[in-house]
Design a protein around this motif. Structure first.
Motif, PDB file in Angstrom:
ATOM      1  N   LEU A 260       0.846  -1.204   0.000  1.00 23.66           N
ATOM      2  CA  LEU A 260       0.000   0.000   0.000  1.00 23.66           C
ATOM      3  C   LEU A 260       0.877   1.249   0.000  1.00 23.66           C
ATOM      4  CD1 LEU A 260      -2.679   1.645   0.477  1.00 23.66           C
ATOM      5  CD2 LEU A 260      -2.281   1.321   2.922  1.00 23.66           C
ATOM      6  N   TYR A 261       0.582   2.174  -0.911  1.00 26.19           N
ATOM      7  CA  TYR A 261       1.241   3.486  -0.926  1.00 26.19           C
ATOM      8  C   TYR A 261       0.182   4.540  -0.635  1.00 26.19           C
ATOM      9  CZ  TYR A 261       5.582   1.642  -2.832  1.00 26.19           C
ATOM     10  OH  TYR A 261       6.770   0.980  -2.989  1.00 26.19           O
ATOM     11  N   HIS A 262       0.356   5.256   0.478  1.00 27.10           N
ATOM     12  CA  HIS A 262      -0.600   6.324   0.811  1.00 27.10           C
ATOM     13  C   HIS A 262       0.107   7.672   0.662  1.00 27.10           C
ATOM     14  CE1 HIS A 262      -3.568   8.343   3.817  1.00 27.10           C
ATOM     15  NE2 HIS A 262      -3.960   8.475   2.565  1.00 27.10           N
ATOM     16  N   GLY A 263      -0.471   8.536  -0.159  1.00 32.28           N
ATOM     17  CA  GLY A 263       0.168   9.825  -0.410  1.00 32.28           C
ATOM     18  C   GLY A 263      -0.730  10.997  -0.066  1.00 32.28           C
ATOM     19  N   ALA A 264      -0.099  12.123   0.237  1.00 29.13           N
ATOM     20  CA  ALA A 264      -0.852  13.353   0.517  1.00 29.13           C
ATOM     21  C   ALA A 264       0.066  14.534   0.235  1.00 29.13           C
ATOM     22  CB  ALA A 264      -1.297  13.364   1.979  1.00 29.13           C
ATOM     23  N   VAL A 265      -0.518  15.713   0.278  1.00 27.48           N
ATOM     24  CA  VAL A 265       0.313  16.904   0.024  1.00 27.48           C
ATOM     25  C   VAL A 265       1.318  17.055   1.161  1.00 27.48           C
ATOM     26  CG1 VAL A 265       0.275  19.414  -0.230  1.00 27.48           C
ATOM     27  CG2 VAL A 265      -1.531  18.013  -1.281  1.00 27.48           C
ATOM     28  N   ARG A 266       0.808  16.959   2.398  1.00 29.23           N
ATOM     29  CA  ARG A 266       1.684  17.096   3.559  1.00 29.23           C
ATOM     30  C   ARG A 266       1.323  16.050   4.602  1.00 29.23           C
ATOM     31  NH1 ARG A 266      -1.903  21.186   3.070  1.00 29.23           N
ATOM     32  NH2 ARG A 266      -0.450  22.298   1.748  1.00 29.23           N
ATOM     33  N   ASP A 267       2.131  15.978   5.649  1.00 31.96           N
ATOM     34  CA  ASP A 267       1.964  14.979   6.715  1.00 31.96           C
ATOM     35  C   ASP A 267       0.545  14.851   7.245  1.00 31.96           C
ATOM     36  OD1 ASP A 267       4.328  13.809   7.035  1.00 31.96           O
ATOM     37  OD2 ASP A 267       4.886  14.849   8.889  1.00 31.96           O
ATOM     38  N   SER A 268      -0.128  16.010   7.395  1.00 30.16           N
ATOM     39  CA  SER A 268      -1.447  15.998   8.047  1.00 30.16           C
ATOM     40  C   SER A 268      -2.495  15.251   7.209  1.00 30.16           C
ATOM     41  CB  SER A 268      -1.928  17.426   8.318  1.00 30.16           C
ATOM     42  OG  SER A 268      -2.009  18.114   7.091  1.00 30.16           O
ATOM     43  N   GLY A 269      -2.164  14.981   5.933  1.00 34.18           N
ATOM     44  CA  GLY A 269      -3.099  14.231   5.084  1.00 34.18           C
ATOM     45  C   GLY A 269      -2.942  12.717   5.255  1.00 34.18           C
ATOM     46  N   LEU A 270      -1.868  12.313   5.947  1.00 32.81           N
ATOM     47  CA  LEU A 270      -1.613  10.869   6.122  1.00 32.81           C
ATOM     48  C   LEU A 270      -2.249  10.411   7.435  1.00 32.81           C
ATOM     49  CD1 LEU A 270       2.085  10.749   4.893  1.00 32.81           C
ATOM     50  CD2 LEU A 270       0.012  10.153   3.620  1.00 32.81           C
ATOM     51  N   TYR A 271      -3.554  10.362   7.437  1.00 30.10           N
ATOM     52  CA  TYR A 271      -4.296  10.032   8.658  1.00 30.10           C
ATOM     53  C   TYR A 271      -4.291   8.521   8.895  1.00 30.10           C
ATOM     54  CZ  TYR A 271      -7.971   8.714   5.369  1.00 30.10           C
ATOM     55  OH  TYR A 271      -8.667   8.107   4.364  1.00 30.10           O
ATOM     56  N   MET A 272      -4.642   8.115  10.094  1.00 29.75           N
ATOM     57  CA  MET A 272      -4.791   6.694  10.495  1.00 29.75           C
ATOM     58  C   MET A 272      -3.501   5.892  10.380  1.00 29.75           C
ATOM     59  SD  MET A 272      -8.649   5.626   9.359  1.00 29.75           S
ATOM     60  CE  MET A 272      -8.545   3.947   9.892  1.00 29.75           C
TER      61      MET A 272
ATOM     62  N   ILE B 202       3.481  -1.097   4.045  1.00 30.32           N
ATOM     63  CA  ILE B 202       2.858   0.220   3.832  1.00 30.32           C
ATOM     64  C   ILE B 202       3.941   1.283   3.678  1.00 30.32           C
ATOM     65  CG2 ILE B 202       1.244   1.930   4.759  1.00 30.32           C
ATOM     66  CD1 ILE B 202      -0.109  -0.349   6.268  1.00 30.32           C
ATOM     67  N   CYS B 203       3.816   2.104   2.649  1.00 36.37           N
ATOM     68  CA  CYS B 203       4.783   3.177   2.394  1.00 36.37           C
ATOM     69  C   CYS B 203       4.019   4.494   2.287  1.00 36.37           C
ATOM     70  CB  CYS B 203       5.517   2.943   1.082  1.00 36.37           C
ATOM     71  SG  CYS B 203       6.164   1.283   0.922  1.00 36.37           S
ATOM     72  N   TYR B 204       4.661   5.566   2.722  1.00 27.39           N
ATOM     73  CA  TYR B 204       4.006   6.879   2.707  1.00 27.39           C
ATOM     74  C   TYR B 204       4.798   7.853   1.853  1.00 27.39           C
ATOM     75  CZ  TYR B 204       1.705   4.895   6.767  1.00 27.39           C
ATOM     76  OH  TYR B 204       0.992   4.072   7.602  1.00 27.39           O
ATOM     77  N   GLY B 205       4.105   8.794   1.263  1.00 23.13           N
ATOM     78  CA  GLY B 205       4.791   9.826   0.504  1.00 23.13           C
ATOM     79  C   GLY B 205       4.037  11.142   0.612  1.00 23.13           C
ATOM     80  N   THR B 206       4.785  12.240   0.670  1.00 24.14           N
ATOM     81  CA  THR B 206       4.149  13.566   0.675  1.00 24.14           C
ATOM     82  C   THR B 206       4.842  14.448  -0.367  1.00 24.14           C
ATOM     83  OG1 THR B 206       5.615  14.109   2.530  1.00 24.14           O
ATOM     84  CG2 THR B 206       3.307  13.661   3.071  1.00 24.14           C
TER      85      THR B 206
END
Ligand code: FAD
Ligand code: FES
Length: 324
Positions: A225-237, A253-257
């Motif tokens: 799973l890759y969850h992305g958002a503009v900034r940190d606050s968009g990476l909820y849960m 799970i990987c995250y990107g902003t």
């Protein structure tokens, strides 16, 4: 220009044959429920016994097509067509808002209890009727075994339905929801297949349901799973996701902003580019794409070019209402 005449709710209307039925009716100040105008949200349905373009019925359930429903944003008018607005009883059931909870950034979690039969596949979406009858789509984050339906809603600054829904004082209220729609869900079978899921912001909601459903169905291929958002606050849960990954050996799970953060070590950049650079060969993979429509559209093509079969790419673009 040659005009064609149709009948809508008993009124004869002269239409531009090059525009869709929806745009013709809106041009003539008719009040027609709609949102995306792109065939994604299914809010613009209406009824006819006239033959329609298969494109205008393709996303609908066969039971709706049998009743004469089609999407007015995907159909041009034909002379002599007789149309009627949808019957609310055909489309909506009552549900109660059980809770509205602030999560993070602009995202709220809304739990609903349907007050009538409601069947769904994890990852599908439902439509919600707003305060003045506007209808918007929200993806389902829960799985059918859960007691309640879980939605993740981004509160838009000027948004009509999202602001109305994200009001915690609405807890206990009765609302109207449609049946579940869409084909972005996990199909059991091929439990060894690798799965790549990419979501931006609340695009996480359907992906969470899909992952839980796959795990419950004994999926043992790797799930990334890759969850992305503009900034940190968009990476909820993140805590919920970390727990799920700890409990599930085959889940990563990987995250990107887009914006760099000193507090987290997220990758920086477009989440789809990050995901595809790490997974450049998608032959035999199943791919799920949800959230920002631009991301979904571009990544569909890139996943195909990376050798994923078109039938293995499932997507839900979260199209917003368009006034064009
Ligand atoms: C298949 C599908 C699934 C979806 N799933 C989800 C989901 O799980 N979660 C989720 O949060 N959303 C989801 N969406 C998007 C959702 O349906 C709505 O479009 C979204 O909540 C915005 O609706 P709204 O009524 O609040 O905004 P609208 O009133 O429709 O406004 C649309 C946009 O225009 C802006 N706008 C409106 N008026 C003004 C103004 N005067 N000035 C400037 N800007 C303005 C709003 O801020 C908003 O960004 C999904 C959409 C689709 C098609
Ligand atoms: S499907 Fe027609 S307005 Fe969204």
């Amino acid at each position: 220009m040659n005009q064609v005449t149709i009948t809508y709710e008993g009124d004869e209307i002269s239409c531009d044959p090059d525009k869709t039925i929806l745009d013709n009716l809106l041009d003539q100040q008719k009040s027609v429920t709609h949102s995306c105008k792109k065939g994604s949200c299914l809010t613009c349905v209406m009824k006819t016994s006239h033959e329609v373009d298969p494109k205008s019925t393709a996303p609908l359930k066969p039971t709706m097509v049998e009743q004469g429903y089609f999407l007015s944003c995907q159909q041009k008018p034909q002379s002599g067509m007789v149309l009627s607005a949808p019957e609310s009883n055909d489309l909506f059931i009552k549900a109660q808002i059980k809770s509205v909870e602030y999560l993070m950034g602009h995202v709220f979690r809304v739990y609903l209890r349907p007050l009538e039969d409601f069947n769904y596949r994890a990852g599908q979406f439902l439509n919600i009727k707003g305060p003045e009858g506007e209808v918007r789509s929200y993806s389902i984050a829960s799985i059918p075994a859960d007691d309640l339906i879980e939605l993740h809603v981004t509160e838009h600054k000027h948004g009509i339905v999202s602001r109305w829904l994200c009001n915690v004082e609405r807890t206990g209220a009765e609302i109207e929801i449609s049946g579940a729609n869409g084909d972005c869900f996990y199909m059991p079978g091929k439990p060894e297949q690798a799965m790549l899921l990419i979501g931006t912001s609340t695009g996480l909601a359907p992906l969470l349901g899909i992952i839980r459903d796959a795990i419950d169905n004994g999926h043992h291929g790797k799930i990334v799973l890759y969850h992305g958002a503009v900034r940190d606050s968009g990476l909820y849960m993140r805590r919920t996701l970390s727990k799920l990954a700890e409990e599930t050996a085959n889940l990563t799970i990987c995250y990107g902003t887009l914006e760099h953060s000193d507090d987290n070590d997220n990758a920086v950049g477009n989440i789809q580019d990050i995901a595809l650079s790490k997974n450049p060969n998608l032959k035999d993979w199943r791919v799920f794409l949800c959230g920002d429509p631009e991301m979904v559209k571009k990544t569909k093509t890139k996943a195909y070019l990376a050798d994923a079969a078109l039938s293995d790419i499932l997507a839900d673009p979260f199209e917003l209402r368009t006034t064009l």
